[in-house]
Motif scaffolding. Structure first.
Motif, mmCIF file in Angstrom:
data_model
loop_
_atom_site.group_PDB
_atom_site.id
_atom_site.type_symbol
_atom_site.label_atom_id
_atom_site.label_comp_id
_atom_site.label_asym_id
_atom_site.label_seq_id
_atom_site.Cartn_x
_atom_site.Cartn_y
_atom_site.Cartn_z
ATOM 1 N N GLU A 79 53.300 108.330 14.610
ATOM 2 C CA GLU A 79 53.780 107.018 14.198
ATOM 3 C C GLU A 79 54.491 106.337 15.356
ATOM 4 O O GLU A 79 55.211 106.973 16.120
ATOM 5 C CB GLU A 79 54.746 107.195 13.015
ATOM 6 N N TYR A 83 52.447 101.184 14.103
ATOM 7 C CA TYR A 83 51.336 101.817 13.399
ATOM 8 C C TYR A 83 51.665 103.245 12.997
ATOM 9 O O TYR A 83 52.393 103.949 13.692
ATOM 10 C CB TYR A 83 50.079 101.868 14.287
ATOM 11 N N LYS A 84 51.068 103.646 11.888
ATOM 12 C CA LYS A 84 51.052 105.046 11.495
ATOM 13 C C LYS A 84 49.596 105.475 11.553
ATOM 14 O O LYS A 84 48.729 104.824 10.949
ATOM 15 C CB LYS A 84 51.597 105.227 10.085
ATOM 16 N N LYS A 113 47.516 102.673 9.529
ATOM 17 C CA LYS A 113 48.295 101.759 8.708
ATOM 18 C C LYS A 113 49.175 100.923 9.627
ATOM 19 O O LYS A 113 49.919 101.466 10.438
ATOM 20 C CB LYS A 113 49.187 102.540 7.734
ATOM 21 N N LYS A 114 49.049 99.627 9.502
ATOM 22 C CA LYS A 114 49.906 98.721 10.264
ATOM 23 C C LYS A 114 51.266 98.652 9.574
ATOM 24 O O LYS A 114 51.338 98.396 8.368
ATOM 25 C CB LYS A 114 49.273 97.331 10.362
#
Length: 116
Positions: A79, A83-84, A113-114
Motif C-alpha cells: 500500500e 493505491y492499495k 484500489k485507488k
C-alpha cells in the motif's frame, strides 16, 4: 484487475491511470502505477510456504508434489498513500535449487484500489 503475466513494453493507460507490468526471470513482480512502484518478491513467498509445518495438510490427493492451499496463503499486499495493490496468485510453483528455493512459475492478477 490486471493480469500479472503480461509484461508491457510501454505504459498502458486505463481510465487516466498509467500501468507498467514486469515479471523478472527471478519471478519478482513489479507494477508501476502513475510513477509509483509496487514490488513483490515471490522467492520470499516460496521460502515461507516451504517452511510451513502444516504444508502437508494441503497436499493434493492426485499428486504428492501438488498442494491446494487457501487463497490467503497466495496473497501479497502493498500500500502507498494513493493505491492499495493486492497480488492474488492463482498458480504458483517452486522447487529446490541447490540449498535454496526458487519460484518456477507464477500466474495471477493484481487487484488495485485507488485510495484517494
Amino acid at each position: 484487475m490486471v493480469d500479472i503475466n503480461a509484461a508491457d513494453t510501454g505504459l498502458v493507460k486505463f481510465d487516466g491511470v498509467s500501468f507498467k507490468r514486469k515479471v523478472s526471470e527471478y519471478k519478482i513482480l513489479s507494477l508501476g502505477i502513475n510513477g509509483e512502484a509496487f514490488i513483490f518478491d515471490d522467492t520470499t513467498l516460496a521460502i515461507e510456504l516451504a517452511k510451513r509445518k502444516d504444508l502437508d495438510n494441503y497436499r493434493a490427493d492426485y499428486n504428492d508434489r501438488t498442494y491446494l492451499v487457501p487463497a490467503d496463503m497466495l496473497t501479497l499486499t502493498k500500500e502507498s498513500k494513493n493505491y492499495k495493490v493486492i497480488v492474488h496468485l492463482e498458480n504458483f510453483s517452486f522447487g529446490t535449487v541447490g540449498k535454496g528455493i526458487k519460484p518456477l512459475y507464477v500466474s495471477g492478477v493484481y487487484l488495485i484500489k485507488k485510495l484517494k
